[in-house]
Design a protein around this motif. Sequence first.
Motif, PDB file in Angstrom:
ATOM      1  N   ILE A  66       0.844  -1.190   0.000  1.00  0.00           N
ATOM      2  CA  ILE A  66       0.000   0.000   0.000  1.00  0.00           C
ATOM      3  C   ILE A  66       0.880   1.240   0.000  1.00  0.00           C
ATOM      4  N   SER A  67       0.558   2.200  -0.870  1.00  0.00           N
ATOM      5  CA  SER A  67       1.307   3.459  -0.876  1.00  0.00           C
ATOM      6  C   SER A  67       0.347   4.633  -0.808  1.00  0.00           C
ATOM      7  N   LEU A  68       0.743   5.647  -0.065  1.00  0.00           N
ATOM      8  CA  LEU A  68       0.030   6.920   0.002  1.00  0.00           C
ATOM      9  C   LEU A  68       1.014   7.967  -0.498  1.00  0.00           C
ATOM     10  N   PRO A  69       1.013   8.251  -1.798  1.00  0.00           N
ATOM     11  CA  PRO A  69       2.081   9.042  -2.387  1.00  0.00           C
ATOM     12  C   PRO A  69       2.080  10.531  -2.066  1.00  0.00           C
ATOM     13  N   SER A  70       1.051  11.046  -1.429  1.00  0.00           N
ATOM     14  CA  SER A  70       1.023  12.491  -1.151  1.00  0.00           C
ATOM     15  C   SER A  70       0.727  12.729   0.318  1.00  0.00           C
ATOM     16  N   LEU A  71       1.737  12.543   1.163  1.00  0.00           N
ATOM     17  CA  LEU A  71       1.570  12.732   2.599  1.00  0.00           C
ATOM     18  C   LEU A  71       2.166  14.059   3.025  1.00  0.00           C
ATOM     19  N   ARG A  72       1.357  14.863   3.732  1.00  0.00           N
ATOM     20  CA  ARG A  72       1.864  16.115   4.275  1.00  0.00           C
ATOM     21  C   ARG A  72       2.609  15.824   5.567  1.00  0.00           C
ATOM     22  N   ILE A  73       3.800  16.357   5.680  1.00  0.00           N
ATOM     23  CA  ILE A  73       4.655  16.072   6.825  1.00  0.00           C
ATOM     24  C   ILE A  73       3.951  16.374   8.138  1.00  0.00           C
ATOM     25  N   GLU A  74       3.238  17.502   8.183  1.00  0.00           N
ATOM     26  CA  GLU A  74       2.649  17.934   9.443  1.00  0.00           C
ATOM     27  C   GLU A  74       1.460  17.104   9.883  1.00  0.00           C
ATOM     28  N   SER A  75       0.916  16.254   8.989  1.00  0.00           N
ATOM     29  CA  SER A  75      -0.240  15.453   9.368  1.00  0.00           C
ATOM     30  C   SER A  75       0.057  13.954   9.352  1.00  0.00           C
ATOM     31  N   VAL A  76       1.331  13.588   9.222  1.00  0.00           N
ATOM     32  CA  VAL A  76       1.717  12.182   9.302  1.00  0.00           C
ATOM     33  C   VAL A  76       1.905  11.821  10.772  1.00  0.00           C
ATOM     34  N   SER A  77       1.210  10.790  11.241  1.00  0.00           N
ATOM     35  CA  SER A  77       1.306  10.382  12.639  1.00  0.00           C
ATOM     36  C   SER A  77       2.076   9.073  12.757  1.00  0.00           C
ATOM     37  N   SER A 112       7.958  23.244   9.631  1.00  0.00           N
ATOM     38  CA  SER A 112       9.315  23.650   9.966  1.00  0.00           C
ATOM     39  C   SER A 112      10.320  22.599   9.516  1.00  0.00           C
ATOM     40  N   HIS A 113      11.561  23.038   9.408  1.00  0.00           N
ATOM     41  CA  HIS A 113      12.643  22.147   9.006  1.00  0.00           C
ATOM     42  C   HIS A 113      12.787  21.006  10.010  1.00  0.00           C
ATOM     43  N   GLU A 114      12.694  21.319  11.278  1.00  0.00           N
ATOM     44  CA  GLU A 114      12.855  20.290  12.306  1.00  0.00           C
ATOM     45  C   GLU A 114      11.706  19.286  12.276  1.00  0.00           C
ATOM     46  N   GLU A 115      10.492  19.753  12.003  1.00  0.00           N
ATOM     47  CA  GLU A 115       9.360  18.827  11.889  1.00  0.00           C
ATOM     48  C   GLU A 115       9.587  17.819  10.774  1.00  0.00           C
ATOM     49  N   LEU A 116      10.122  18.301   9.664  1.00  0.00           N
ATOM     50  CA  LEU A 116      10.373  17.412   8.537  1.00  0.00           C
ATOM     51  C   LEU A 116      11.417  16.355   8.892  1.00  0.00           C
ATOM     52  N   LEU A 117      12.503  16.792   9.521  1.00  0.00           N
ATOM     53  CA  LEU A 117      13.555  15.840   9.887  1.00  0.00           C
ATOM     54  C   LEU A 117      13.072  14.873  10.965  1.00  0.00           C
ATOM     55  N   GLU A 118      12.252  15.347  11.885  1.00  0.00           N
ATOM     56  CA  GLU A 118      11.716  14.468  12.920  1.00  0.00           C
ATOM     57  C   GLU A 118      10.821  13.399  12.313  1.00  0.00           C
ATOM     58  N   THR A 119      10.030  13.781  11.313  1.00  0.00           N
ATOM     59  CA  THR A 119       9.181  12.810  10.625  1.00  0.00           C
ATOM     60  C   THR A 119      10.033  11.762   9.926  1.00  0.00           C
ATOM     61  N   ALA A 120      11.083  12.204   9.244  1.00  0.00           N
ATOM     62  CA  ALA A 120      11.987  11.266   8.581  1.00  0.00           C
ATOM     63  C   ALA A 120      12.631  10.328   9.588  1.00  0.00           C
ATOM     64  N   ARG A 121      12.997  10.866  10.723  1.00  0.00           N
ATOM     65  CA  ARG A 121      13.636  10.070  11.773  1.00  0.00           C
ATOM     66  C   ARG A 121      12.705   8.946  12.241  1.00  0.00           C
ATOM     67  N   GLU A 122      11.425   9.289  12.448  1.00  0.00           N
ATOM     68  CA  GLU A 122      10.460   8.287  12.910  1.00  0.00           C
ATOM     69  C   GLU A 122      10.181   7.244  11.841  1.00  0.00           C
ATOM     70  N   ILE A 123      10.210   7.659  10.572  1.00  0.00           N
ATOM     71  CA  ILE A 123       9.992   6.703   9.478  1.00  0.00           C
ATOM     72  C   ILE A 123      11.126   5.689   9.447  1.00  0.00           C
ATOM     73  N   TYR A 124      12.363   6.163   9.485  1.00  0.00           N
ATOM     74  CA  TYR A 124      13.505   5.262   9.475  1.00  0.00           C
ATOM     75  C   TYR A 124      13.518   4.387  10.731  1.00  0.00           C
ATOM     76  N   ARG A 125      13.103   4.948  11.860  1.00  0.00           N
ATOM     77  CA  ARG A 125      13.088   4.198  13.112  1.00  0.00           C
ATOM     78  C   ARG A 125      12.174   2.976  12.999  1.00  0.00           C
ATOM     79  N   GLU A 160      19.811  11.082   8.583  1.00  0.00           N
ATOM     80  CA  GLU A 160      18.945  10.473   9.609  1.00  0.00           C
ATOM     81  C   GLU A 160      18.803   8.975   9.358  1.00  0.00           C
ATOM     82  N   GLY A 161      18.664   8.601   8.084  1.00  0.00           N
ATOM     83  CA  GLY A 161      18.535   7.186   7.764  1.00  0.00           C
ATOM     84  C   GLY A 161      19.792   6.391   8.066  1.00  0.00           C
ATOM     85  N   ARG A 162      20.950   7.019   7.868  1.00  0.00           N
ATOM     86  CA  ARG A 162      22.217   6.347   8.139  1.00  0.00           C
ATOM     87  C   ARG A 162      22.338   5.946   9.617  1.00  0.00           C
TER      88      ARG A 162
END
Length: 372
Positions: A66-77, A112-125, A160-162
């Motif tokens: 399943i893919s959701l190709p248009s996710l807004r960073i601020e609303s991804v939980s 914000s820049h930090e919100e975006l990186l935090e979201t990426a961090r949780e995805i990789y986690r 962050e992924g590394r």
Amino acid sequence: MIALRIGRGGVRERPVAEILDAMEQILEKTGYEEIALLSLSSSDYTNVLELTQKIGERFSHRGLNISLPSLRIESVSTQLMDNLGDSRRGGFTLAPEAATERMRNTINKFVSHEELLETAREIYRRNWRTIKLYFMIGHPYETLEDVAAIADLAKQVLAEGRKFHGKKASVNVGVSTFIPKPHTPFQWEPMDDLDQVYAKLDLLRQAFRGPGLRLRSNDPRESVFEGFLSRGDRRMAEVVERAWRKGAKFDAWREHFKEDAWTEALAEVGLDPSFYTHRRRRIDEIFPWEHIDVAVTKKFLTQDYLMSQAQETRVDCREQCFACGILPKLKDLRRETELEAWQCPPVRKRPSHKKTAVNIPTVEGIPLPVIQ
């Protein structure tokens, strides 16, 4: 929903049961193993958590991706990430649209820049190894620094992924050329100059070097083609017919795109495509598409366009109504719709009036209505 200035606003949502039934039919009749839930902003769908959970319950035995190709960073939980856990092989797609906060404010997509990186961090986690980022270049008021920031942001996300996956982490970036579409706040703006777009792409290609980074982009000429078709007037109809007679078919497929046919057709009709694509409109210009009523008023679009120049943003319109015009235009439909299915403020019901009985005189059984 929050309305990106690059698209049209409004909230129209399908019930969860309807989506699940449609998926069932698609899988049975096609044999596909991957389903994409398409939306301008998939994570803004009110029932996205319920939907992704029920998809897992109903289709987990199929090994469905399943893919959701248009996710807004601020609303991804984090719950949404967990619900999509079985789809890790396909990567997690986010759509920042722009790489600097200034540009995200301009297009009304503040995060914000930090919100975006935090979201990426949780995805990789959560054991995803690939994150896909979607951007557009050629935005109004964009600078080369804004474009270079795309590469900088991609490298920060990869870093962050590394931390979680070492060299197995990767970042795929997709870049397309912005087209100011009709009925949007940027309809007054021109497209970015083609030479400038190529320069920006060259800048990105130079920056996207090294393991773990991948860049993909569309052909800017295709964007110009889409631009004059979507922003053209009735004279463009003759161009379309002439190009078709010259063999233009299936132009959305790159191998079938016949640019010469369109160039010749435009010349024969005496039209310059740059008149439609690369000309800034006066604020009081009457557009060829204004006779098409999309419910959103031109006054609202004008206000939003001026706000973009000041980098002012609007919050999600489900939290605050900005009187865009949809509610009064569709008030009758709103009254007939259940509250939970409509994301605008409620409309007061009209008071019912009972008809007053009127005695109509008759002569020999023939009614004689009184004309007042």
